[in-house]
Design a protein around this motif. Structure first.
Motif, PDB file in Angstrom:
ATOM      1  N   LYS A  67       0.308   4.303   0.542  1.00  0.00           N
ATOM      2  CA  LYS A  67       0.167   5.348   1.561  1.00  0.00           C
ATOM      3  C   LYS A  67       1.167   5.180   2.702  1.00  0.00           C
ATOM      4  O   LYS A  67       1.465   6.118   3.428  1.00  0.00           O
ATOM      5  CB  LYS A  67      -1.261   5.402   2.107  1.00  0.00           C
ATOM      6  N   VAL A  68       1.712   3.988   2.846  1.00  0.00           N
ATOM      7  CA  VAL A  68       2.657   3.715   3.938  1.00  0.00           C
ATOM      8  C   VAL A  68       4.003   4.418   3.718  1.00  0.00           C
ATOM      9  O   VAL A  68       4.684   4.804   4.667  1.00  0.00           O
ATOM     10  CB  VAL A  68       2.858   2.193   4.076  1.00  0.00           C
ATOM     11  N   SER A  98      -4.687  -0.691  11.170  1.00  0.00           N
ATOM     12  CA  SER A  98      -3.250  -0.931  11.194  1.00  0.00           C
ATOM     13  C   SER A  98      -2.771  -1.390  12.572  1.00  0.00           C
ATOM     14  O   SER A  98      -3.457  -1.192  13.569  1.00  0.00           O
ATOM     15  CB  SER A  98      -2.533   0.358  10.808  1.00  0.00           C
ATOM     16  N   GLN A  99      -1.578  -1.998  12.600  1.00  0.00           N
ATOM     17  CA  GLN A  99      -0.908  -2.363  13.854  1.00  0.00           C
ATOM     18  C   GLN A  99      -1.866  -3.133  14.771  1.00  0.00           C
ATOM     19  O   GLN A  99      -2.094  -2.781  15.924  1.00  0.00           O
ATOM     20  CB  GLN A  99      -0.355  -1.095  14.544  1.00  0.00           C
ATOM     21  N   ASN A 110      -8.142   1.231  -3.489  1.00  0.00           N
ATOM     22  CA  ASN A 110      -9.106   1.396  -2.398  1.00  0.00           C
ATOM     23  C   ASN A 110      -9.380   2.875  -2.169  1.00  0.00           C
ATOM     24  O   ASN A 110      -8.823   3.721  -2.851  1.00  0.00           O
ATOM     25  CB  ASN A 110      -8.551   0.785  -1.105  1.00  0.00           C
ATOM     26  N   TYR A 125       5.053   4.917   7.365  1.00  0.00           N
ATOM     27  CA  TYR A 125       4.200   6.065   7.674  1.00  0.00           C
ATOM     28  C   TYR A 125       4.949   7.329   8.110  1.00  0.00           C
ATOM     29  O   TYR A 125       4.495   8.439   7.827  1.00  0.00           O
ATOM     30  CB  TYR A 125       3.140   5.729   8.741  1.00  0.00           C
ATOM     31  N   HIS A 132     -10.309  -4.557   5.604  1.00  0.00           N
ATOM     32  CA  HIS A 132      -9.073  -4.101   6.253  1.00  0.00           C
ATOM     33  C   HIS A 132      -9.490  -3.637   7.633  1.00  0.00           C
ATOM     34  O   HIS A 132     -10.313  -2.742   7.750  1.00  0.00           O
ATOM     35  CB  HIS A 132      -8.463  -2.955   5.437  1.00  0.00           C
ATOM     36  N   HIS A 161     -13.011  -7.681  -0.176  1.00  0.00           N
ATOM     37  CA  HIS A 161     -11.922  -7.009   0.527  1.00  0.00           C
ATOM     38  C   HIS A 161     -12.353  -6.531   1.906  1.00  0.00           C
ATOM     39  O   HIS A 161     -13.504  -6.126   2.095  1.00  0.00           O
ATOM     40  CB  HIS A 161     -11.478  -5.797  -0.311  1.00  0.00           C
ATOM     41  N   ARG A 196     -15.603  -3.956  -0.964  1.00  0.00           N
ATOM     42  CA  ARG A 196     -15.162  -3.905   0.426  1.00  0.00           C
ATOM     43  C   ARG A 196     -16.368  -4.138   1.311  1.00  0.00           C
ATOM     44  O   ARG A 196     -17.380  -3.457   1.180  1.00  0.00           O
ATOM     45  CB  ARG A 196     -14.536  -2.551   0.741  1.00  0.00           C
ATOM     46  N   SER A 256      -0.212  -5.778   3.341  1.00  0.00           N
ATOM     47  CA  SER A 256       0.575  -5.377   4.506  1.00  0.00           C
ATOM     48  C   SER A 256       1.574  -4.302   4.112  1.00  0.00           C
ATOM     49  O   SER A 256       2.299  -4.458   3.140  1.00  0.00           O
ATOM     50  CB  SER A 256       1.342  -6.571   5.064  1.00  0.00           C
ATOM     51  N   ARG A 268       3.038  -1.734   6.873  1.00  0.00           N
ATOM     52  CA  ARG A 268       3.900  -1.532   8.032  1.00  0.00           C
ATOM     53  C   ARG A 268       4.873  -2.702   8.219  1.00  0.00           C
ATOM     54  O   ARG A 268       6.076  -2.500   8.408  1.00  0.00           O
ATOM     55  CB  ARG A 268       2.996  -1.399   9.261  1.00  0.00           C
ATOM     56  N   PRO A 317       0.834  -1.209   0.000  1.00  0.00           N
ATOM     57  CA  PRO A 317       0.000   0.000   0.000  1.00  0.00           C
ATOM     58  C   PRO A 317       0.869   1.260   0.000  1.00  0.00           C
ATOM     59  O   PRO A 317       1.650   1.497   0.931  1.00  0.00           O
ATOM     60  CB  PRO A 317      -0.784  -0.121   1.313  1.00  0.00           C
TER      61      PRO A 317
HETATM   62  C1  LIG Z   1      -3.536   1.468   5.295  1.00  0.00           C
HETATM   63  C2  LIG Z   1      -4.040   0.318   4.581  1.00  0.00           C
HETATM   64  C3  LIG Z   1      -3.256  -0.841   4.475  1.00  0.00           C
HETATM   65  C4  LIG Z   1      -1.923  -1.004   5.150  1.00  0.00           C
HETATM   66  O1  LIG Z   1      -2.026  -1.307   6.493  1.00  0.00           O
HETATM   67  P1  LIG Z   1      -0.734  -1.751   7.346  1.00  0.00           P
HETATM   68  O2  LIG Z   1      -1.192  -1.761   8.730  1.00  0.00           O
HETATM   69  O3  LIG Z   1       0.325  -0.743   7.078  1.00  0.00           O
HETATM   70  O4  LIG Z   1      -0.327  -3.088   6.886  1.00  0.00           O
HETATM   71  C5  LIG Z   1      -3.761  -1.887   3.725  1.00  0.00           C
HETATM   72  N1  LIG Z   1      -4.962  -1.806   3.120  1.00  0.00           N
HETATM   73  C6  LIG Z   1      -5.749  -0.711   3.217  1.00  0.00           C
HETATM   74  C7  LIG Z   1      -7.059  -0.659   2.537  1.00  0.00           C
HETATM   75  C8  LIG Z   1      -5.312   0.383   3.948  1.00  0.00           C
HETATM   76  O5  LIG Z   1      -6.093   1.456   4.053  1.00  0.00           O
END
Ligand SMILES: *Cc1c(COP(=O)(O)O)cnc(C)c1O
Length: 609
Positions: free
Chosen positions: A86-87, A236-237, A132, A518, A233, A231, A183, A321, A323, A84
């Motif tokens: 954004k990380v 995180s963490q 996403n 991040y 999610h 999907h 999702r 994943s 992080r 992802p």
């Molecule tokens: C932020 C995000 C991730 C990444 O999550 P991590 O905790 O960094 O593994 C994966 N999928 C989606 C949709 C997210 O928003």
């Protein structure tokens, strides 16, 4: 010996040897060696070091545990992973992920238009792109363009309106329709401080009713064959594995139900991210209650079980994943600029021919302190100091006497702490906390550790050298922003002890670890401190190579980035100097040169460190 919790957070990526922290890989260089080499080219300030082999290690770990679980459970689906964006979207990192992940066809995940463009330009055609987040018609059209260009792309819809837009775009253009994912809004919530992504009140996902409606819409538009993915999610963490298991049961059953409703092309479940990283340095508090082994086994086992019960073939598994894959790859090295109480140095003692009797006694105590007598002598010293302060207030001793007393008592306490460091008394521990040392670090918490500032997230920190000696100073860390939130205070529950180093004569570097996820993208330019100098370090069998040096933005460019005209600023400063009187032409031209140099450097401090 204090190893700063290395056994807890380092995952064997680093080891301590010869008093230094070394990379536990190939030629095993020390971080100090690398930092010194970089700094020998007149680089000052914080350094961000990237180690691609640590990304490779995480990718390999993730895949090998899933492969193992697939084999052990006789699971029929495949395993796929995307990173992802954004990380961490920084180019050296994204290149490292795609390069190191090549043999696994590692793909990218995008959550915005800019990330999607990045994914389209960086993902090999054989790897997956997932999309996403909230999308408008333009972003969805970009997904069509990616599909048309030959990408394996799946767009996950967050709401029915997005699906309606996809159908509209498909009707009015002849571009290839991308794969579609749904999702699901889970009934079960996530865990940890980032839990908002799951649960009934979640920001994302379709409810059961909406999912049924989505199937009808797709059927109607003749696009049901494009629905390939379910999907979720959960945030995180993830600290606890229980919510993941609940989510898997929910999503797995939704998958099986949809297959029965005729969604024949449905072939994969994307379990999002959330795999946690160990950031803790202290035995008491661990960040997660599961291992990667348990994680992968649970996912594979549960999905297999649900599908077998409903007589549905096993779906391919996708993870996102972030992080877990990149946190460990980056280390921030920060020079310590100052220890605030370093004024209490023995060499600053300045005795008179004749000193007050209590001062003479302190001198004796300081000289004769031993392991056997140190507690008693310490009590005497503290007592004398109280009396000396009273004498000063009453005018019986002068400022020089008071300064000598403070230095002597400080030294006595420090020596006692040292002598008793293997089994300090309660009283000594309290004294240690009271006598906290403040370490000024050449870095910005806001820029480099924003999750500490915003969420109180702890990052492992330790000196990268001096590790043969016991650190005795209870430490609080101050950054160079002029914001009092730029402080990592001493926490007696999770204490950090550092060394007493004379910064005027020696370097002292702290390393912050697991900062690769991040932190860089969330980092902010508070006080106009920018992303530090960064380096990619490839470790080889015989040494290491430093590549991809990206310099921290210089002062003029920082100002330009928030909208100032840098020529105007430069010209104004120059003309002010040129117009000034009382200096020689030579001085004027020297000053102008200096000014230009300063403005072309980054904003971190360039004093000795
Ligand atoms: C932020 C995000 C991730 C990444 O999550 P991590 O905790 O960094 O593994 C994966 N999928 C989606 C949709 C997210 O928003």
């Amino acid at each position: 010996m204090n190893n700063f919790g290395l056994n807890i957070w380092a995952n064997k990526n680093f080891i301590i040897e010869d008093g230094e922290i070394k990379l536990n890989y190939k030629s095993m260089p020390s971080l100090l060696e690398i930092a010194n080499e970089i700094r020998s080219n007149n680089v000052k300030g914080p350094l961000l070091l990237r180690f691609p082999h640590l990304i490779k290690r995480q990718i390999k770990t993730l895949y090998s545990y899933f492969y193992k679980a697939i084999e052990e459970n006789n699971y029929k689906g495949s395993f796929n992973a995307v990173f992802p964006l954004k990380v961490n979207q920084f180019p050296s990192l994204v290149n490292a992920v795609t390069t190191q992940g090549k043999k696994y066809n590692y793909g990218l995940e995008a959550g915005s238009k800019a990330e999607l463009i990045l994914a389209m330009s960086k993902t090999p055609k054989s790897a997956n792109i997932t999309v996403n987040g909230f999308k408008d018609e333009e972003m969805l059209t970009l997904g069509f363009i990616a599909a048309q260009s030959g990408h394996k792309i799946t767009i996950t819809i967050e709401g029915l309106n997005e699906l309606e837009t996809i159908i509209a775009v498909a009707e009015k253009s002849s571009l290839r329709v991308p794969n579609i994912g749904i999702r699901v809004r889970l009934h079960s919530a996530g865990s940890g401080i980032w839990a908002k992504s799951g649960g009934m009140d979640a920001k994302f996902g379709l409810t059961s009713t909406e999912i049924i409606e989505a199937i009808a819409l797709l059927k109607n538009a003749n696009l049901l064959d494009k629905l390939t993915m379910i999907h979720f999610h959960i945030g995180s963490q993830m600290s606890d594995i229980a919510p993941l298991k609940k989510a898997l049961r929910e999503a797995g059953n939704i998958y099986a139900e949809l297959k029965k409703m005729g969604a024949e092309s449905l072939s994969s479940i994307n379990i999002g991210g959330g795999l946690a990283v160990e950031y803790d340095q202290h035995e008491k508090a661990h960040a997660r209650n599961y291992s990667i082994d348990e994680f992968s086994s649970s996912v594979v086992f549960l999905l297999g079980e649900i599908m077998d019960a409903k007589n549905v073939s096993h779906p391919d598994i996708f993870t996102e994943s972030g992080r877990f894959i990149v946190a460990s790859h980056a280390v921030l090295i920060t020079p310590v600029l100052e220890l605030f109480s370093q004024d209490y140095q023995e060499k600053l003692l300045n005795f008179k021919e004749s000193n007050p009797p209590l001062i003479e006694e302190l001198r004796e105590l300081n000289k004769l302190l031993t392991n056997a007598n140190c507690i008693e002598y310490l009590h005497d010293a503290l007592d004398h100091m109280e009396s000396l302060f009273t004498l000063f207030d009453l005018g019986y001793i002068d400022l020089q006497d008071r300064s000598n007393a403070e230095i002597l008592v400080h030294n006595i306490i420090k020596k006692a702490l040292y002598l008793k460091s293997s089994n300090p008394t309660n009283e000594l521990e309290q004294l240690q906390i009271k006598l906290q040392e403040r370490y000024l670090i050449n870095a910005s918490v806001f820029q480099s550790l924003p999750d500490y500032w915003g969420l109180g997230q702890h990052f492992p920190v330790m000196p990268i050298h001096y590790l043969n000696t016991t650190p005795l100073r209870a430490a609080s860390l101050w950054d160079i922003t002029c914001d009092s939130d730029g402080e990592i205070g001493f926490n007696p529950e999770k204490p950090l002890y550092l060394h007493d180093v004379n910064i005027d004569e020696n370097d002292y570097f702290l390393g912050f670890f697991n900062v690769g996820a991040y932190q860089e993208t969330l980092g902010m330019q508070h006080n106009l401190f920018t992303h530090p100098n960064e380096y990619t370090v490839n470790i080889t069998d015989t040494g290491y190579e430093i590549t991809n040096h990206i310099e921290s933005k210089n002062i003029l460019d920082i100002l330009a980035s928030i909208g100032y005209d840098k020529d105007e600023i430069l010209n104004k400063l120059k003309s002010d100097v040129e117009k000034s009187t009382f200096i020689t032409e030579k001085e004027k031209s020297d000053t102008l040169t200096k000014l230009e140099t300063f403005l072309n450097q980054n904003g971190y401090l360039r004093t000795t460190n």
